[in-house]
Design an enzyme around this catalytic site. Structure first.
Site, PDB file in Angstrom:
ATOM      1  CG  PHE A 121      -2.376  -0.134   0.891  1.00 45.00           C
ATOM      2  CD1 PHE A 121      -2.903  -1.371   0.576  1.00 45.00           C
ATOM      3  CD2 PHE A 121      -3.223   0.973   0.861  1.00 45.00           C
ATOM      4  CE1 PHE A 121      -4.237  -1.517   0.244  1.00 45.00           C
ATOM      5  CE2 PHE A 121      -4.557   0.838   0.521  1.00 45.00           C
ATOM      6  CZ  PHE A 121      -5.074  -0.404   0.213  1.00 45.00           C
ATOM      7  CD  GLN A 235      -5.794  10.007   2.658  1.00 38.76           C
ATOM      8  OE1 GLN A 235      -6.502   9.061   2.982  1.00 38.76           O
ATOM      9  NE2 GLN A 235      -4.507  10.051   2.941  1.00 38.76           N
ATOM     10  CG  HIS A 237      -8.157   7.335  -2.485  1.00 38.07           C
ATOM     11  ND1 HIS A 237      -7.819   6.790  -3.712  1.00 38.07           N
ATOM     12  CD2 HIS A 237      -7.939   6.368  -1.566  1.00 38.07           C
ATOM     13  CE1 HIS A 237      -7.420   5.539  -3.515  1.00 38.07           C
ATOM     14  NE2 HIS A 237      -7.482   5.253  -2.229  1.00 38.07           N
ATOM     15  CG  LEU A 247     -11.625   4.290  -2.870  1.00 34.08           C
ATOM     16  CD1 LEU A 247     -11.018   5.677  -2.878  1.00 34.08           C
ATOM     17  CD2 LEU A 247     -11.375   3.610  -1.550  1.00 34.08           C
ATOM     18  CD  GLU A 250      -2.743   3.797  -1.351  1.00 35.23           C
ATOM     19  OE1 GLU A 250      -3.252   4.923  -1.271  1.00 35.23           O
ATOM     20  OE2 GLU A 250      -1.954   3.348  -0.515  1.00 35.23           O
ATOM     21  NE  ARG A 281      -4.840   6.267   0.251  1.00 35.47           N
ATOM     22  CZ  ARG A 281      -5.694   5.598   0.987  1.00 35.47           C
ATOM     23  NH1 ARG A 281      -6.442   6.228   1.879  1.00 35.47           N
ATOM     24  NH2 ARG A 281      -5.811   4.297   0.858  1.00 35.47           N
ATOM     25  CG  HIS A 347     -10.506   8.482   0.851  1.00 35.50           C
ATOM     26  ND1 HIS A 347     -11.529   7.631   0.517  1.00 35.50           N
ATOM     27  CD2 HIS A 347      -9.566   7.737   1.485  1.00 35.50           C
ATOM     28  CE1 HIS A 347     -11.218   6.402   0.944  1.00 35.50           C
ATOM     29  NE2 HIS A 347     -10.038   6.452   1.542  1.00 35.50           N
ATOM     30  NE  ARG A 389      -6.917   7.324   6.233  1.00 35.85           N
ATOM     31  CZ  ARG A 389      -7.279   6.316   5.433  1.00 35.85           C
ATOM     32  NH1 ARG A 389      -6.814   5.096   5.636  1.00 35.85           N
ATOM     33  NH2 ARG A 389      -8.102   6.519   4.420  1.00 35.85           N
TER      34      ARG A 389
END
Ligand SMILES: Cc1cc2nc3c(=O)[nH]c(=O)nc-3n(C[C@H](O)[C@H](O)[C@H](O)COP(=O)(O)OP(=O)(O)OC[C@H]3O[C@@H](n4cnc5c(N)ncnc54)[C@H](O)[C@@H]3O)c2cc1C
Length: 574
Positions: A121, A235, A237, A247, A250, A281, A347, A389
């Site tokens: 990730f 955030q 994404h 979404l 990831e 991200r 996100h 994050r």
């Protein structure tokens, strides 16, 4: 109109039944505490159910991983704004959380030798994401829900919390909620109350978040005169389905998918030569938006491609079945055959209700614990994620901090007294609802919401500047005025979705002003917060957390230092 009132008592109250709320409720039930949960949707419809890619823990099945590496990746990912004492605790507890969930019955994907599998990730230097295909949140949430039912947690589903009861003596003694299904107000009196009310993505036009994510908890806390921490860090994404924001995990890039611009280039080479598509991200979303802004989107339009074709049909079907389904159903694109059109999507909120490492809410944002009030999950700010994050750290935080907060509440409840709910609090909640049911205005809630979406996505998005942000603050304040004159068509209290939309829209406005004002106030770029007029991180002036209060004159700020234990801030390269 007569509004019926109903009274309930319990030792503990949990608002929100996502991963954080349910894990807390389970910890309370395990300690023998009588617990009520309240949720505006049926528990398994909480946004946690949509989590796809995985949950991070250094169980080191697929590499030489360690908690030290997990900690370092998280600190660096946070752009050095995360509190290192909290992060250290988190990475250690994370391992326990994964095994505990497995033993409760979660079916994680496996390696050929039968052990739990792990995938890559963004921002994680090792394959660290434990997953169940791309339905990780679904299996975690359903398992926790079953366990809570087994342990006799009491559920009040489809109840909308209107008010947090913060008494004059500084004690929180419960909440007041509207029963969406049957109408009427319910007054919940408890020794301890947890807010696990989730995120705020619905303040933006393009978002991956479900319709429920309207940041109600933040608005309720701000209304009581309490502060919120670091809300300017939003955030985005990198891979939302084009125009819809839905979404694409990831995990798709973790499995080897890559990004292409309109010229067919893997443009991440220019932005993060080492980590490429698996940079954090904030880095990838900015890269994508830069390509789009500079005319290198697909056919010059505002999207790029996520290409999975080279992974092959078998891998896509086994590891990313949901992604394939979403792309086919919503865009008519089968990722086995064609690349997926994607764009950045709002996100996740890094900031939230300031808490200690035990989930206790801080009344001054710094040291003053409010008796009887706790927060966990995305609604809270511990702060583990700082300014950005890392993927898969959020489900982990929700479950781990849910457990820890639930245990802290159980200890507290055993010693605490039950403080009654003042009648003024009930009157206030009733007046809040009546304002909408009896109001004579002409503006419709959705009109205000659409205006807010334009402001937030247009002026408080990935790239920010002084002029747009000042304008945004001003415009949001105007909308906050207008909300008092809106028209709610349905005048009843049963399944009045018009009323719910009005209440949620007001909540969106209350905290959106804090996001915009915080972004205007922070004159540097750090993590997800990027100011084109202050493009550098400024540790000398801004290595600190923002605390923000709502006042009639606007947002008031204070600050607190970042907890730095092992790692001094340094330049962040990927
Ligand atoms: C599409 C998507 C995919 C994601 N994938 C991942 C991933 O793979 N890995 C990862 O780590 N993270 C992921 N995340 C982030 C992560 O899922 C969330 O941050 C986390 O699940 C939040 O859990 P929570 O318990 O804090 O809140 P939620 O699950 O959002 O629950 C909030 C609860 O609060 C209740 N509530 C809110 N307001 C009120 C009110 N006024 N009255 C009553 N009840 C209320 C809601 O009904 C709900 O039960 C993803 C997020 C999204 C949107």
């Amino acid at each position: 109109m007569q509004i019926e009132k109903y009274y309930h008592k319990s030792d503990a109250l949990v608002v929100g039944t996502g991963l954080a709320g349910l894990r807390a409720a389970l910890a309370l039930a395990d300690a023998g505490i009588d617990t009520i949960t309240i949720s505006k949707v049926y528990p398994t419809r909480s946004h946690s159910v949509a989590a796809q890619g995985g949950i991070a823990a250094a169980i080191a099945h697929a590499s030489d991983d360690s908690t030290e590496l997990h900690m370092w990746d998280t600190v660096k990912g946070s752009d050095f704004l995360g509190d290192q004492d909290a992060i250290e605790m988190f990475v250690n507890e994370a391992i326990k959380t994964v095994y505990e969930m497995e033993h409760m019955g979660v079916v994680f994907s496996r390696m050929p030798d039968g052990r739990i599998a792990q995938r890559r990730f963004g921002g994680h230097s090792r394959p660290r994401a434990v997953y169940a295909a791309d339905y990780t949140g679904h299996v975690l949430l359903h398992t926790l829900f079953e366990q809570c039912i087994k342990k006799k947690v009491r559920f009040f589903n489809e109840f909308f919390v209107l008010k947090l009861v913060l008494r004059d003596d500084g004690v929180v003694s419960g909440v007041i909620a509207w029963d969406i299904r049957n109408g009427g107000l319910h007054i919940f009196n408890a020794k301890a109350t947890l807010f696990a009310t989730g995120g705020f993505g619905r303040a933006f036009k393009i978002t991956s978040n479900s319709f429920t994510n309207t940041g109600d908890g933040l608005a309720l806390v701000l209304r009581e005169g309490l502060p919120i921490e670091d809300l300017e860090f939003v955030q985005f994404h990198p891979t939302g389905l084009y125009r819809l924001g839905i979404l694409v995990t990831e995990g798709a890039r973790g499995e080897g998918g890559y990004l292409l611009n309109g010229k067919g280039e893997r443009f991440m080479e220019r932005y993060a030569p080492e980590r490429m598509e698996l940079a954090p991200r904030d880095v990838v979303a900015r890269a994508e938006q830069t390509e789009i802004n500079e005319g290198r989107g697909i056919d010059g339009k505002d999207y790029v491609y996520l290409d999975l074709r080279h992974l092959g049909a078998e891998k896509i079907k086994e590891r990313l079945p949901q992604i394939r389904e979403l792309a086919m159903n919503f865009l008519g694109v089968d990722p086995i055959e064609e690349p997926i059109p994607i764009q950045p999507t709002a996100h996740y909120q890094m900031g939230g209700i300031p808490t200690t490492k035990r989930g206790e809410v801080l009344g001054d944002g710094k040291t003053e614990i409010i008796p009887g009030f706790y927060a966990a999950g995305e609604a809270a700010c511990v702060s583990i994620h700082g300014a950005n994050r890392l993927g898969t750290n959020s489900q982990q935080e929700a479950i781990t901090m849910g457990r820890i907060s639930g245990q802290a509440m159980a200890e507290f409840v055993k010693k605490a007294a039950l403080f009654p709910i003042p009648k003024e609090a009930v009157e206030e909640a009733e007046a809040h609802v009546r304002k909408y049911l009896e109001g004579k205005g002409s503006v419709r809630p959705f009109e205000l919401r659409e205006k807010l979406h334009e402001i937030m996505t247009g002026k408080v998005g990935i790239f920010r500047n002084e002029k747009d942000l000042s304008q945004a603050v001003k415009e949001i304040r105007e909308l906050e005025e207008e909300i008092h004159h809106i028209h709610v068509e349905d005048k009843g209290m049963k399944f009045n979705l018009d009323l719910q939309e009005a209440l949620e829209t007001e909540n969106l406005l209350v905290f959106s002003e804090v996001i915009a004002a915080g972004a205007l106030n922070r004159r540097e770029s750090r993590g997800a917060h990027y100011r084109v007029d202050y493009p550098k991180r400024d540790d000398e002036n801004w290595l600190k957390h923002t605390l923000a209060w709502k006042t009639p004159e606007g947002v008031r700020f204070d600050y607190k230092p970042v907890v730095i234990t092992k790692y001094q801030p340094q330049e962040r390269k990927y």
